[in-house]
Design an enzyme around this catalytic site. Sequence first.
Site, PDB file in Angstrom:
ATOM      1  N   ASP A  51      -6.035  27.752   3.273  1.00  0.00           N
ATOM      2  CA  ASP A  51      -5.692  27.362   4.698  1.00  0.00           C
ATOM      3  C   ASP A  51      -6.721  27.810   5.611  1.00  0.00           C
ATOM      4  OD1 ASP A  51      -4.214  26.134   6.582  1.00  0.00           O
ATOM      5  OD2 ASP A  51      -2.874  27.686   6.635  1.00  0.00           O
ATOM      6  N   ASN A  74       1.539  16.939   5.047  1.00  0.00           N
ATOM      7  CA  ASN A  74       0.247  16.654   5.395  1.00  0.00           C
ATOM      8  C   ASN A  74      -0.041  15.252   5.595  1.00  0.00           C
ATOM      9  OD1 ASN A  74      -1.324  19.350   3.397  1.00  0.00           O
ATOM     10  ND2 ASN A  74      -0.605  19.125   5.659  1.00  0.00           N
TER      11      ASN A  74
HETATM   12  C1  IPE Z   1      -0.364  24.101   3.600  1.00  0.00           C
HETATM   13  O1  IPE Z   1      -1.171  24.254   4.427  1.00  0.00           O
HETATM   14  C2  IPE Z   1      -0.589  22.983   2.709  1.00  0.00           C
HETATM   15  C3  IPE Z   1      -1.929  22.870   2.016  1.00  0.00           C
HETATM   16  C4  IPE Z   1      -2.838  23.939   2.101  1.00  0.00           C
HETATM   17  C5  IPE Z   1      -2.247  21.741   1.171  1.00  0.00           C
HETATM   18  P1  IPE Z   1      -0.823  23.628   6.116  1.00  0.00           P
HETATM   19  O2  IPE Z   1      -1.783  23.963   7.019  1.00  0.00           O
HETATM   20  O3  IPE Z   1      -0.483  22.295   6.071  1.00  0.00           O
HETATM   21  O4  IPE Z   1       0.374  24.487   6.208  1.00  0.00           O
HETATM   22  P2  IPE Z   1       1.361  24.897   7.700  1.00  0.00           P
HETATM   23  O5  IPE Z   1       1.612  23.447   8.560  1.00  0.00           O
HETATM   24  O6  IPE Z   1       0.445  25.661   8.756  1.00  0.00           O
HETATM   25  O7  IPE Z   1       2.566  25.345   7.345  1.00  0.00           O
HETATM   26  C1  IPE Z   2      -6.341  23.383   4.780  1.00  0.00           C
HETATM   27  O1  IPE Z   2      -7.015  23.529   6.212  1.00  0.00           O
HETATM   28  C2  IPE Z   2      -6.489  22.268   4.409  1.00  0.00           C
HETATM   29  C3  IPE Z   2      -5.278  21.442   4.097  1.00  0.00           C
HETATM   30  C4  IPE Z   2      -4.098  21.792   4.521  1.00  0.00           C
HETATM   31  C5  IPE Z   2      -5.507  20.255   3.181  1.00  0.00           C
HETATM   32  P1  IPE Z   2      -6.246  23.003   7.483  1.00  0.00           P
HETATM   33  O2  IPE Z   2      -6.606  21.580   7.617  1.00  0.00           O
HETATM   34  O3  IPE Z   2      -4.627  23.128   7.217  1.00  0.00           O
HETATM   35  O4  IPE Z   2      -6.896  23.949   8.308  1.00  0.00           O
HETATM   36  P2  IPE Z   2      -6.158  24.565   9.804  1.00  0.00           P
HETATM   37  O5  IPE Z   2      -4.907  25.183   9.330  1.00  0.00           O
HETATM   38  O6  IPE Z   2      -5.862  23.555  10.675  1.00  0.00           O
HETATM   39  O7  IPE Z   2      -7.021  25.596  10.218  1.00  0.00           O
HETATM   40 MG    MG Z   3      -3.387  24.719   7.745  1.00  0.00          MG
END
Ligand code: IPE
Ligand code: IPE
Ligand code: MG
Length: 241
Positions: A24, A72
């Site tokens: 993340d 997502n």
């Molecule tokens: C969790 O991350 C899902 C993945 C890493 C694929 P998100 O960024 O989607 O989670 P939330 O929305 O912050 O809980």
């Molecule tokens: C993790 O990074 C990748 C996935 C969830 C696929 P994010 O896209 O969630 O990054 P933040 O949370 O917006 O920083």
């Molecule tokens: Mg995220």
Amino acid sequence: MGQYEWVEKLPHERLPQHVAIILDGNGRWAKEHSVSRSKGHLAGAENVETISDALIDMGIPYLTVYAFSTENWKRRQEDVSYLMMLLKRYLVKNKKDAIRRNIRIRVLGDKQGLAPDLRDLIEDVEQATASLDSFYLQFAINYGGRDEIRRAVQKIAAEGIKAEEITEEVIGAHLDTADIPDPDLLIRTSGEERISNFLLWQLAYSEFYFSPKYWPDFTPQDLEEAILDYAGRQRRFGGRK
Ligand code: IPE
Ligand code: IPE
Ligand code: MG
């Protein structure tokens, strides 16, 4: 003595066998560097290769990474399509390398909800690496813990298994992780401290480790720190010494 001096000194039973990672912070990393979110995802995808290589060097056989959740899809179209493109690229790019290095690649999640070309690619890589056993790499794509349990219950019902025959083992055998041991260590980067629907069944007794670093900045040294932290913990599984 190799690169991971401290980890190599640990007795085998202190090492996790299965590390699961909620990667993340790609978006916040991109913002911090004033680049597009896509650049953040690209840096994140490259880091999956770096961290899986580090685990291989440490002698830890299972890695599961959460790459795309069932939630997502709510993101903007360009974020979703870029992430899907990266997953395809990863599979195309790493198939040969996985075969050469004896790595089995599997995908957890609802494959029916993916585009047909990605689904075909996943099937091809899973088949091509099915008998390989030096390292087990799982990608959770279109994965949700609740959705996985829902699909498992549907399979159990469709097979006509009787109510009194439903044990924890039967449920486990119908999950996407059927042949995969539960994670010993769950790592989440970026400072968020929640599960976000990842491996709800399998994480029952996993140790959790939260890193404040954004995923693209999470290094093999950070991984080593997480593993040393894990090695110092006492797992009780509800029992007492
Ligand atoms: C969790 O991350 C899902 C993945 C890493 C694929 P998100 O960024 O989607 O989670 P939330 O929305 O912050 O809980
Ligand atoms: C993790 O990074 C990748 C996935 C969830 C696929 P994010 O896209 O969630 O990054 P933040 O949370 O917006 O920083
Ligand atoms: Mg995220």
